[in-house]
Design a protein around this motif. Structure first.
Motif, PDB file in Angstrom:
ATOM      1  N   LEU A  87       0.847  -1.197   0.000  1.00 42.95           N
ATOM      2  CA  LEU A  87       0.000   0.000   0.000  1.00 42.95           C
ATOM      3  C   LEU A  87       0.880   1.245   0.000  1.00 42.95           C
ATOM      4  O   LEU A  87       1.804   1.361   0.804  1.00 42.95           O
ATOM      5  CB  LEU A  87      -0.895  -0.016   1.238  1.00 42.95           C
ATOM      6  CG  LEU A  87      -2.063   0.977   1.280  1.00 42.95           C
ATOM      7  CD1 LEU A  87      -3.107   0.635   0.223  1.00 42.95           C
ATOM      8  CD2 LEU A  87      -2.701   0.983   2.665  1.00 42.95           C
ATOM      9  N   SER A  88       0.584   2.192  -0.886  1.00 37.26           N
ATOM     10  CA  SER A  88       1.382   3.423  -0.987  1.00 37.26           C
ATOM     11  C   SER A  88       1.082   4.363   0.178  1.00 37.26           C
ATOM     12  O   SER A  88       0.060   4.239   0.863  1.00 37.26           O
ATOM     13  CB  SER A  88       1.076   4.141  -2.302  1.00 37.26           C
ATOM     14  OG  SER A  88      -0.276   4.570  -2.323  1.00 37.26           O
ATOM     15  N   GLN A  89       1.975   5.327   0.369  1.00 35.01           N
ATOM     16  CA  GLN A  89       1.769   6.328   1.414  1.00 35.01           C
ATOM     17  C   GLN A  89       0.489   7.117   1.179  1.00 35.01           C
ATOM     18  O   GLN A  89      -0.243   7.432   2.119  1.00 35.01           O
ATOM     19  CB  GLN A  89       2.968   7.272   1.478  1.00 35.01           C
ATOM     20  CG  GLN A  89       2.861   8.302   2.600  1.00 35.01           C
ATOM     21  CD  GLN A  89       4.106   9.153   2.718  1.00 35.01           C
ATOM     22  OE1 GLN A  89       4.874   9.302   1.765  1.00 35.01           O
ATOM     23  NE2 GLN A  89       4.319   9.729   3.896  1.00 35.01           N
ATOM     24  N   GLN A  90       0.193   7.416  -0.076  1.00 28.96           N
ATOM     25  CA  GLN A  90      -1.021   8.167  -0.399  1.00 28.96           C
ATOM     26  C   GLN A  90      -2.265   7.407   0.055  1.00 28.96           C
ATOM     27  O   GLN A  90      -3.234   8.004   0.545  1.00 28.96           O
ATOM     28  CB  GLN A  90      -1.093   8.429  -1.910  1.00 28.96           C
ATOM     29  CG  GLN A  90      -2.339   9.210  -2.323  1.00 28.96           C
ATOM     30  CD  GLN A  90      -2.460   9.345  -3.835  1.00 28.96           C
ATOM     31  OE1 GLN A  90      -1.602   8.882  -4.582  1.00 28.96           O
ATOM     32  NE2 GLN A  90      -3.522   9.980  -4.286  1.00 28.96           N
ATOM     33  N   ARG A  91      -2.256   6.090  -0.090  1.00 27.01           N
ATOM     34  CA  ARG A  91      -3.423   5.267   0.255  1.00 27.01           C
ATOM     35  C   ARG A  91      -3.435   4.820   1.717  1.00 27.01           C
ATOM     36  O   ARG A  91      -4.485   4.452   2.249  1.00 27.01           O
ATOM     37  CB  ARG A  91      -3.460   4.031  -0.639  1.00 27.01           C
ATOM     38  CG  ARG A  91      -3.710   4.339  -2.119  1.00 27.01           C
ATOM     39  CD  ARG A  91      -5.084   4.917  -2.332  1.00 27.01           C
ATOM     40  NE  ARG A  91      -5.411   5.041  -3.760  1.00 27.01           N
ATOM     41  CZ  ARG A  91      -6.543   5.539  -4.210  1.00 27.01           C
ATOM     42  NH1 ARG A  91      -7.453   6.004  -3.357  1.00 27.01           N
ATOM     43  NH2 ARG A  91      -6.777   5.608  -5.512  1.00 27.01           N
ATOM     44  N   PHE A  92      -2.276   4.859   2.365  1.00 24.98           N
ATOM     45  CA  PHE A  92      -2.193   4.387   3.750  1.00 24.98           C
ATOM     46  C   PHE A  92      -2.445   5.564   4.691  1.00 24.98           C
ATOM     47  O   PHE A  92      -1.539   6.223   5.157  1.00 24.98           O
ATOM     48  CB  PHE A  92      -0.829   3.758   4.013  1.00 24.98           C
ATOM     49  CG  PHE A  92      -0.702   3.127   5.381  1.00 24.98           C
ATOM     50  CD1 PHE A  92      -1.803   2.669   6.084  1.00 24.98           C
ATOM     51  CD2 PHE A  92       0.541   2.984   5.966  1.00 24.98           C
ATOM     52  CE1 PHE A  92      -1.678   2.093   7.346  1.00 24.98           C
ATOM     53  CE2 PHE A  92       0.689   2.402   7.227  1.00 24.98           C
ATOM     54  CZ  PHE A  92      -0.420   1.964   7.911  1.00 24.98           C
ATOM     55  N   GLU A  93      -3.741   5.821   4.953  1.00 25.56           N
ATOM     56  CA  GLU A  93      -4.105   6.905   5.858  1.00 25.56           C
ATOM     57  C   GLU A  93      -4.579   6.321   7.177  1.00 25.56           C
ATOM     58  O   GLU A  93      -5.302   5.325   7.206  1.00 25.56           O
ATOM     59  CB  GLU A  93      -5.170   7.818   5.236  1.00 25.56           C
ATOM     60  CG  GLU A  93      -6.451   7.140   4.813  1.00 25.56           C
ATOM     61  CD  GLU A  93      -7.490   8.146   4.306  1.00 25.56           C
ATOM     62  OE1 GLU A  93      -7.097   9.200   3.790  1.00 25.56           O
ATOM     63  OE2 GLU A  93      -8.686   7.839   4.433  1.00 25.56           O
ATOM     64  N   VAL A  94      -4.137   6.941   8.277  1.00 26.84           N
ATOM     65  CA  VAL A  94      -4.390   6.390   9.608  1.00 26.84           C
ATOM     66  C   VAL A  94      -4.762   7.501  10.587  1.00 26.84           C
ATOM     67  O   VAL A  94      -4.565   8.687  10.319  1.00 26.84           O
ATOM     68  CB  VAL A  94      -3.152   5.642  10.140  1.00 26.84           C
ATOM     69  CG1 VAL A  94      -2.758   4.501   9.207  1.00 26.84           C
ATOM     70  CG2 VAL A  94      -1.975   6.598  10.346  1.00 26.84           C
ATOM     71  N   LYS A 150      -6.181  13.101   8.700  1.00 16.16           N
ATOM     72  CA  LYS A 150      -5.546  11.782   8.725  1.00 16.16           C
ATOM     73  C   LYS A 150      -4.039  11.913   8.511  1.00 16.16           C
ATOM     74  O   LYS A 150      -3.570  12.835   7.829  1.00 16.16           O
ATOM     75  CB  LYS A 150      -6.116  10.878   7.623  1.00 16.16           C
ATOM     76  CG  LYS A 150      -7.603  10.569   7.752  1.00 16.16           C
ATOM     77  CD  LYS A 150      -7.876   9.512   8.796  1.00 16.16           C
ATOM     78  CE  LYS A 150      -9.347   9.077   8.759  1.00 16.16           C
ATOM     79  NZ  LYS A 150      -9.659   8.052   9.774  1.00 16.16           N
ATOM     80  N   TYR A 151      -3.313  10.966   9.063  1.00 11.46           N
ATOM     81  CA  TYR A 151      -1.884  10.863   8.803  1.00 11.46           C
ATOM     82  C   TYR A 151      -1.654   9.859   7.675  1.00 11.46           C
ATOM     83  O   TYR A 151      -2.394   8.882   7.539  1.00 11.46           O
ATOM     84  CB  TYR A 151      -1.142  10.390  10.052  1.00 11.46           C
ATOM     85  CG  TYR A 151      -1.130  11.389  11.171  1.00 11.46           C
ATOM     86  CD1 TYR A 151      -0.111  12.340  11.273  1.00 11.46           C
ATOM     87  CD2 TYR A 151      -2.136  11.397  12.137  1.00 11.46           C
ATOM     88  CE1 TYR A 151      -0.099  13.271  12.315  1.00 11.46           C
ATOM     89  CE2 TYR A 151      -2.134  12.322  13.181  1.00 11.46           C
ATOM     90  CZ  TYR A 151      -1.110  13.251  13.255  1.00 11.46           C
ATOM     91  OH  TYR A 151      -1.103  14.164  14.274  1.00 11.46           O
ATOM     92  N   HIS A 152      -0.626  10.110   6.883  1.00 16.87           N
ATOM     93  CA  HIS A 152      -0.250   9.195   5.810  1.00 16.87           C
ATOM     94  C   HIS A 152       1.171   8.686   6.081  1.00 16.87           C
ATOM     95  O   HIS A 152       2.079   9.489   6.323  1.00 16.87           O
ATOM     96  CB  HIS A 152      -0.318   9.894   4.450  1.00 16.87           C
ATOM     97  CG  HIS A 152      -1.719  10.175   4.012  1.00 16.87           C
ATOM     98  ND1 HIS A 152      -2.331   9.474   2.999  1.00 16.87           N
ATOM     99  CD2 HIS A 152      -2.632  11.071   4.463  1.00 16.87           C
ATOM    100  CE1 HIS A 152      -3.568   9.926   2.838  1.00 16.87           C
ATOM    101  NE2 HIS A 152      -3.772  10.903   3.716  1.00 16.87           N
ATOM    102  N   ILE A 153       1.333   7.368   6.015  1.00 13.73           N
ATOM    103  CA  ILE A 153       2.604   6.752   6.393  1.00 13.73           C
ATOM    104  C   ILE A 153       3.142   5.911   5.249  1.00 13.73           C
ATOM    105  O   ILE A 153       2.400   5.182   4.596  1.00 13.73           O
ATOM    106  CB  ILE A 153       2.428   5.871   7.649  1.00 13.73           C
ATOM    107  CG1 ILE A 153       1.917   6.725   8.824  1.00 13.73           C
ATOM    108  CG2 ILE A 153       3.743   5.186   8.021  1.00 13.73           C
ATOM    109  CD1 ILE A 153       1.598   5.932  10.071  1.00 13.73           C
TER     110      ILE A 153
END
Length: 249
Positions: free
Chosen positions: A161-168, A194-197
């Motif tokens: 999963l890319s950083q753009q799609r990995f929101e937490v 949201k944070y993106h990692i």
């Protein structure tokens, strides 16, 4: 059926891709509606790469930091059914030839480690929980203790999963922040709160901290959410799984 990351005189390694086969080429029993379809997919992969399904070893992944050293006596564990999979294990490694080590992902970061000097090969499943538990760091520490020099290790970080799609939310962000070395790989998106990692680059940093040279680390930046060939749990909770495999020839 599979995209190869490594195919040289020492090792064969790759990742299966989502396709038109049974259950879209799902490789995991635990996400399957038809286990026989998964078995068929695995048999086809084994045939494609020139091994028997009984040469495979698969773990029961639980987002742990647990790893297992594999020998020939373990061949077949988890290959034809889920009940014989290595319990509560998220990484496997071996020095022996002809053992196909396997893990499963659908957004989580897969890591393949090889060492042509010692004959080592390993696979790691590192979702965000595995990353903050530092499974890659802990396995690397063990491998170095066993005589693998960091400069001899070759590492392939597979598609995830890319950083753009990995929101937490804040709770996950705090786990990564607590690592003390992941701040460069996170940002806050004001409109969504949201944070993106970037989990892949966090894992890469763990490898660098273990003194693996940067030029020895390859990253497949394909996003499992965005590519038609990817299984993405974030996109569809009931999706199948990729199999990531490595074998010493």
């Amino acid at each position: 059926m599979a995209q190869l990351y490594i195919n040289n005189e020492h090792f064969l390694a790759g990742i299966t891709i989502k396709g038109d086969g049974e259950e879209y080429n799902n490789m995991a029993f635990y996400t399957s509606e038809n286990p026989q379809a998964v078995l068929k997919n695995r048999q086809q992969l084994a045939s494609e790469i020139g091994y028997s399904l009984q040469d495979f070893v698969c773990p029961e992944q639980t987002h742990s930091a647990n790893f297992q050293k594999i020998t020939k006596q373990h061949k077949g564990n988890g290959a034809e059914n889920q009940t014989s999979a290595f319990p509560q294990t998220d990484a496997l490694y071996t020095y022996e030839q002809g053992i196909v080590l396997s893990i499963f992902t659908a957004d989580c970061v897969p890591i393949i480690i090889t060492n042509a000097v010692t004959g080592l090969c390993a696979v790691i499943h590192s979702g965000w929980q595995g990353t903050v538990k530092e499974i890659t760091s802990k396995l690397l520490q063990q491998l170095i203790k066993e005589g693998n020099h960091p400069a001899d290790l070759q590492i392939q970080i597979g598609m995830a999963l890319s950083q753009q799609r990995f929101e937490v939310d804040t709770d996950v962000y705090k786990h990564f922040q607590a690592l003390g070395y992941a701040d460069d790989f996170m940002y806050f998106h004001e409109p969504t709160q949201k944070y993106h990692i970037d989990n892949q680059l966090t894992v890469q940093r763990q490898c660098l901290l273990a003194e693996v040279p940067l030029e020895n680390i390859q990253i497949d930046r394909t996003c499992t959410y965005d590519t038609a060939h990817g299984f993405s749990y974030r996109q569809q909770k009931t999706c199948g799984r990729h199999m990531i495999f490595v074998v010493r020839k």
